[in-house]
Design a protein around this motif. Structure first.
Motif, PDB file in Angstrom:
ATOM      1  N   SER A   7      68.727  20.823 -30.157  1.00  0.00           N
ATOM      2  CA  SER A   7      68.413  19.836 -31.260  1.00  0.00           C
ATOM      3  C   SER A   7      67.524  18.958 -31.189  1.00  0.00           C
ATOM      4  N   GLY A   8      67.110  18.250 -32.261  1.00  0.00           N
ATOM      5  CA  GLY A   8      65.925  17.041 -32.163  1.00  0.00           C
ATOM      6  C   GLY A   8      64.672  17.561 -32.867  1.00  0.00           C
ATOM      7  N   GLY A   9      64.596  18.609 -33.450  1.00  0.00           N
ATOM      8  CA  GLY A   9      63.269  19.082 -33.735  1.00  0.00           C
ATOM      9  C   GLY A   9      63.051  18.286 -35.398  1.00  0.00           C
ATOM     10  N   GLY A  10      61.846  18.149 -36.016  1.00  0.00           N
ATOM     11  CA  GLY A  10      61.555  17.535 -37.241  1.00  0.00           C
ATOM     12  C   GLY A  10      60.153  17.230 -37.523  1.00  0.00           C
ATOM     13  N   LEU A  11      59.975  16.439 -38.506  1.00  0.00           N
ATOM     14  CA  LEU A  11      58.735  16.411 -39.077  1.00  0.00           C
ATOM     15  C   LEU A  11      58.426  14.907 -38.560  1.00  0.00           C
ATOM     16  N   VAL A  12      56.921  14.751 -38.078  1.00  0.00           N
ATOM     17  CA  VAL A  12      56.604  13.487 -37.501  1.00  0.00           C
ATOM     18  C   VAL A  12      55.130  13.667 -37.748  1.00  0.00           C
ATOM     19  N   GLN A  13      54.737  12.205 -38.032  1.00  0.00           N
ATOM     20  CA  GLN A  13      53.257  12.216 -38.094  1.00  0.00           C
ATOM     21  C   GLN A  13      52.461  12.023 -36.786  1.00  0.00           C
ATOM     22  N   PRO A  14      51.153  12.238 -36.730  1.00  0.00           N
ATOM     23  CA  PRO A  14      50.373  12.221 -35.353  1.00  0.00           C
ATOM     24  C   PRO A  14      50.645  10.902 -34.711  1.00  0.00           C
ATOM     25  N   GLY A  15      50.696  10.971 -33.459  1.00  0.00           N
ATOM     26  CA  GLY A  15      51.031   9.645 -32.865  1.00  0.00           C
ATOM     27  C   GLY A  15      52.441   9.352 -32.725  1.00  0.00           C
ATOM     28  N   GLY A  16      53.503  10.103 -33.258  1.00  0.00           N
ATOM     29  CA  GLY A  16      54.718   9.836 -33.416  1.00  0.00           C
ATOM     30  C   GLY A  16      55.459  10.264 -31.994  1.00  0.00           C
ATOM     31  N   SER A  17      56.762  10.301 -32.221  1.00  0.00           N
ATOM     32  CA  SER A  17      57.396  10.867 -31.057  1.00  0.00           C
ATOM     33  C   SER A  17      58.804  11.686 -31.552  1.00  0.00           C
ATOM     34  N   LEU A  18      59.089  12.245 -30.829  1.00  0.00           N
ATOM     35  CA  LEU A  18      60.292  13.164 -30.892  1.00  0.00           C
ATOM     36  C   LEU A  18      60.890  13.379 -29.659  1.00  0.00           C
ATOM     37  N   ARG A  19      62.378  13.813 -29.648  1.00  0.00           N
ATOM     38  CA  ARG A  19      63.018  14.072 -28.284  1.00  0.00           C
ATOM     39  C   ARG A  19      63.842  15.433 -28.656  1.00  0.00           C
ATOM     40  N   LEU A  20      63.706  16.326 -27.998  1.00  0.00           N
ATOM     41  CA  LEU A  20      64.190  17.591 -27.990  1.00  0.00           C
ATOM     42  C   LEU A  20      65.372  17.451 -27.004  1.00  0.00           C
ATOM     43  N   SER A  21      66.573  18.027 -27.233  1.00  0.00           N
ATOM     44  CA  SER A  21      67.744  18.202 -26.367  1.00  0.00           C
ATOM     45  C   SER A  21      68.094  19.764 -26.220  1.00  0.00           C
ATOM     46  N   CYS A  22      68.796  20.225 -25.244  1.00  0.00           N
ATOM     47  CA  CYS A  22      69.154  21.305 -25.039  1.00  0.00           C
ATOM     48  C   CYS A  22      70.215  21.314 -24.298  1.00  0.00           C
ATOM     49  N   ALA A  23      71.457  22.057 -24.531  1.00  0.00           N
ATOM     50  CA  ALA A  23      72.645  21.919 -23.658  1.00  0.00           C
ATOM     51  C   ALA A  23      73.045  23.408 -23.466  1.00  0.00           C
ATOM     52  N   ALA A  24      73.560  23.956 -22.404  1.00  0.00           N
ATOM     53  CA  ALA A  24      74.149  25.241 -22.219  1.00  0.00           C
ATOM     54  C   ALA A  24      75.614  25.131 -22.603  1.00  0.00           C
ATOM     55  N   SER A  25      75.941  26.071 -23.029  1.00  0.00           N
ATOM     56  CA  SER A  25      77.440  26.023 -23.734  1.00  0.00           C
ATOM     57  C   SER A  25      78.282  25.946 -22.693  1.00  0.00           C
ATOM     58  N   MET A  82      58.936  13.680 -26.168  1.00  0.00           N
ATOM     59  CA  MET A  82      57.342  13.975 -26.499  1.00  0.00           C
ATOM     60  C   MET A  82      56.847  12.754 -27.539  1.00  0.00           C
ATOM     61  N   ASN A  83      55.681  12.164 -27.040  1.00  0.00           N
ATOM     62  CA  ASN A  83      55.156  11.072 -27.176  1.00  0.00           C
ATOM     63  C   ASN A  83      53.768  11.462 -27.802  1.00  0.00           C
ATOM     64  N   SER A  84      53.021  10.321 -28.452  1.00  0.00           N
ATOM     65  CA  SER A  84      51.664  10.792 -28.857  1.00  0.00           C
ATOM     66  C   SER A  84      51.647  12.053 -29.394  1.00  0.00           C
ATOM     67  N   LEU A  85      52.357  12.545 -30.387  1.00  0.00           N
ATOM     68  CA  LEU A  85      52.220  13.960 -30.642  1.00  0.00           C
ATOM     69  C   LEU A  85      50.985  14.150 -31.690  1.00  0.00           C
ATOM     70  N   ARG A  86      50.687  15.342 -31.566  1.00  0.00           N
ATOM     71  CA  ARG A  86      49.152  15.807 -32.240  1.00  0.00           C
ATOM     72  C   ARG A  86      49.553  16.805 -33.118  1.00  0.00           C
ATOM     73  N   VAL A  87      48.715  17.226 -33.816  1.00  0.00           N
ATOM     74  CA  VAL A  87      48.694  18.250 -35.030  1.00  0.00           C
ATOM     75  C   VAL A  87      49.290  19.497 -34.220  1.00  0.00           C
TER      76      VAL A  87
END
Length: 123
Positions: A7-25, A82-87
């Motif tokens: 979970s946690g993907g998406g759209l963001v502008q350059p310089g933005g941040s996202l956090r991805l999470s992964c869980a085993a069932s 993920m910080n300072s995201l780039r294209v």
């Protein structure tokens, strides 16, 4: 069969941040290395970040200093901050885990993958 849920993907502008999470069932299985890979159309899947059970890590050069990875061994989860995201970070990101299976001489690592989550960095 153990599965990975991302979970946690998406759209963001350059310089933005996202956090991805992964869980085993299943939290009861033993997992060795866990990591995040990414893939863009026409290119091979590449390792982004890896974290071992002892919390040591590896990162691909292009994300060093921008991405961090963390892990909860009790819950069998990992997060990728993920910080300072780039294209050029735009890709489908896949969670990976090496599940310890078998016993004794039959002990092995079974690699499993999540379904992938899109990270799109646009200007």
């Amino acid at each position: 069969q153990v599965q990975l849920v991302e979970s946690g993907g998406g759209l963001v502008q350059p310089g933005g941040s996202l956090r991805l999470s992964c869980a085993a069932s299943e939290s009861s299985v033993t997992i060795a290395d866990m990591g995040w890979y990414r893939q863009v159309p026409g290119k091979q899947r590449e390792l982004v970040a890896l974290i071992r059970p002892d919390f040591t890590t590896n990162f691909t050069d292009s994300v060093k200093g921008r991405f961090t990875i963390s892990r909860d061994n009790a819950k069998n989860t990992i997060d990728l901050q993920m910080n300072s995201l780039r294209v050029d970070d735009t890709a489908i990101y896949y969670c990976n885990a090496d599940v310890v299976a078998g016993q004794g001489w039959g002990l092995r690592l079974d690699a499993i993958w999540g379904q992938g989550t899109l990270v799109a960095v646009y200007s």
